[in-house]
Design a protein around this motif. Structure first.
Motif, PDB file in Angstrom:
ATOM      1  N   GLU A  69      49.519   4.169 -45.221  1.00 38.22           N
ATOM      2  CA  GLU A  69      49.247   5.550 -44.827  1.00 38.22           C
ATOM      3  C   GLU A  69      50.567   6.228 -44.474  1.00 38.22           C
ATOM      4  OE1 GLU A  69      49.977   6.316 -41.533  1.00 38.22           O
ATOM      5  OE2 GLU A  69      50.046   4.305 -40.713  1.00 38.22           O
ATOM      6  N   SER A  70      50.539   7.563 -44.461  1.00 40.78           N
ATOM      7  CA  SER A  70      51.722   8.330 -44.073  1.00 40.78           C
ATOM      8  C   SER A  70      51.255   9.564 -43.304  1.00 40.78           C
ATOM      9  CB  SER A  70      52.495   8.768 -45.324  1.00 40.78           C
ATOM     10  OG  SER A  70      53.391   9.823 -45.001  1.00 40.78           O
ATOM     11  N   ASP A  71      52.036   9.982 -42.305  1.00 41.55           N
ATOM     12  CA  ASP A  71      51.702  11.204 -41.555  1.00 41.55           C
ATOM     13  C   ASP A  71      52.187  12.463 -42.274  1.00 41.55           C
ATOM     14  OD1 ASP A  71      50.424  10.004 -39.252  1.00 41.55           O
ATOM     15  OD2 ASP A  71      52.400   9.261 -38.690  1.00 41.55           O
ATOM     16  N   ASP A  72      52.993  12.311 -43.309  1.00 42.72           N
ATOM     17  CA  ASP A  72      53.511  13.436 -44.101  1.00 42.72           C
ATOM     18  C   ASP A  72      54.008  14.582 -43.220  1.00 42.72           C
ATOM     19  OD1 ASP A  72      54.136  14.640 -46.615  1.00 42.72           O
ATOM     20  OD2 ASP A  72      52.398  15.960 -46.390  1.00 42.72           O
ATOM     21  N   GLY A  80      47.911   9.997 -40.689  1.00 42.33           N
ATOM     22  CA  GLY A  80      47.666   8.893 -41.627  1.00 42.33           C
ATOM     23  C   GLY A  80      46.883   7.761 -40.993  1.00 42.33           C
ATOM     24  N   LYS A  81      47.248   7.417 -39.760  1.00 40.46           N
ATOM     25  CA  LYS A  81      46.585   6.291 -39.095  1.00 40.46           C
ATOM     26  C   LYS A  81      45.094   6.563 -38.857  1.00 40.46           C
ATOM     27  CE  LYS A  81      47.967   2.641 -36.046  1.00 40.46           C
ATOM     28  NZ  LYS A  81      48.947   2.172 -35.087  1.00 40.46           N
ATOM     29  N   PRO A  82      44.729   7.770 -38.346  1.00 39.39           N
ATOM     30  CA  PRO A  82      43.295   8.063 -38.196  1.00 39.39           C
ATOM     31  C   PRO A  82      42.542   8.014 -39.530  1.00 39.39           C
ATOM     32  CG  PRO A  82      44.624   9.717 -37.064  1.00 39.39           C
ATOM     33  CD  PRO A  82      45.581   8.809 -37.776  1.00 39.39           C
ATOM     34  N   VAL A  96      41.139   5.496 -51.969  1.00 41.79           N
ATOM     35  CA  VAL A  96      42.309   6.279 -51.566  1.00 41.79           C
ATOM     36  C   VAL A  96      41.804   7.632 -51.059  1.00 41.79           C
ATOM     37  CG1 VAL A  96      42.644   7.053 -53.968  1.00 41.79           C
ATOM     38  CG2 VAL A  96      44.518   7.307 -52.318  1.00 41.79           C
ATOM     39  N   VAL A  97      42.444   8.134 -50.005  1.00 44.00           N
ATOM     40  CA  VAL A  97      42.122   9.472 -49.501  1.00 44.00           C
ATOM     41  C   VAL A  97      43.413  10.265 -49.325  1.00 44.00           C
ATOM     42  CG1 VAL A  97      39.989   8.831 -48.308  1.00 44.00           C
ATOM     43  CG2 VAL A  97      42.159   8.718 -47.071  1.00 44.00           C
TER      44      VAL A  97
END
Length: 199
Positions: A69-72, A80-82, A96-97
Motif C-alpha cells: 500500500e502507499s499513502d500517495d 494506504g494502511k486503512p 487491488v484497490v
C-alpha cells in the motif's frame, strides 16, 4: 502455491464517498498477479491524473502473499494502511484497490482520513461483489480422433470450461481446479490406455 479456496472480488467495482467537501472514489478490481495490480493502479492514476491523491493497496496470492500500500502523499498511515486493512479484514486475496481523492478545502485530520479511506474501500469492494474462488490451471490434452469422443465425454461430465480444436489430432484445453487436475489426468490416461498426451 496453495490449492485452498480463497475470497476475492467478482469484477470491477466503484463507489463514491463525500466527506466535508472532499470526494473519495473507491475502485476495486480482481488481479491475479502483482503486474496486473500495478497495471490497474497506473490506469486509475492516469484516468484521475487531476485528483489530489490516488491511494493504492493490493493483496496478491503468491508464495509468500504479497501485500502493498502507499499513502500517495497523505499523512503516514492515514490512507494506504486503512485501505489494506479493509482487504485483510474481508480476507480478500488477488484484489487491488485505488482510492481517488479530490480535496475539498477542509482538512479532515488523520482520524477523518482513516475513516474516509476505509469507507471508500469497503464500498468499492461491496460494489465489486465478493466470491469464493478456487485456484485453476490449464490442462492441455491431445488425442487421436478415435479417442476424442471418450475424452470429450469425460471433460463434459466434470463441468469444467474447455476449448477443443479438431485438426490432425484433437486438442482440448481444460480449465480445472488445481486440486482436481491430477484426478482428471488419471481418468483420461485410464480411458485412453495411456495414449493421450497431457501437459
Amino acid at each position: 502455491m496453495t490449492t485452498d479456496p480463497y475470497r476475492t472480488v467478482r469484477g470491477r467495482g466503484e463507489a463514491r464517498v463525500s466527506v466535508r467537501g472532499s470526494e473519495f472514489i473507491g475502485h476495486a478490481m480482481p488481479a491475479s498477479t502483482v503486474e496486473d495490480a500495478e497495471a490497474f493502479i497506473d490506469a486509475v492514476s492516469d484516468e484521475y491524473a487531476d485528483a489530489t491523491h490516488n491511494v493504492p493497496a493490493y493483496r496478491i496470492r503468491a508464495d509468500p502473499l504479497r501485500e502493498w500500500e502507499s499513502d500517495d502523499g497523505e499523512p503516514t498511515n492515514s490512507a494506504g494502511k486503512p485501505a489494506l486493512s479493509v482487504l485483510k479484514h474481508e480476507e480478500l486475496e488477488n484484489v487491488v484497490v485505488v482510492i481517488t481523492r479530490y480535496y475539498g478545502g477542509t482538512n479532515l485530520g488523520v482520524g477523518g482520513l482513516v475513516r474516509a479511506y476505509s469507507q471508500a474501500t469497503k464500498k468499492a469492494v461491496e460494489a465489486a461483489g465478493i466470491k469464493e474462488e478456487r485456484p485453476h490451471e490449464q490442462v492441455s490434452i491431445t488425442v487421436e480422433y478415435d479417442d476424442s469422443g471418450t475424452v470429450r465425454g469425460i471433460i463434459e461430465s466434470t463441468g469444467y470450461e474447455f476449448d477443443a480444436a479438431y485438426e490432425a489430432d484433437v486438442s482440448f484445453s481444460v480449465r480445472t481446479p488445481v486440486s482436481e487436475a491430477a484426478t482428471l489426468r488419471d481418468r483420461i490416461q485410464s480411458a485412453t490406455s495411456g495414449r493421450a498426451k497431457i501437459e
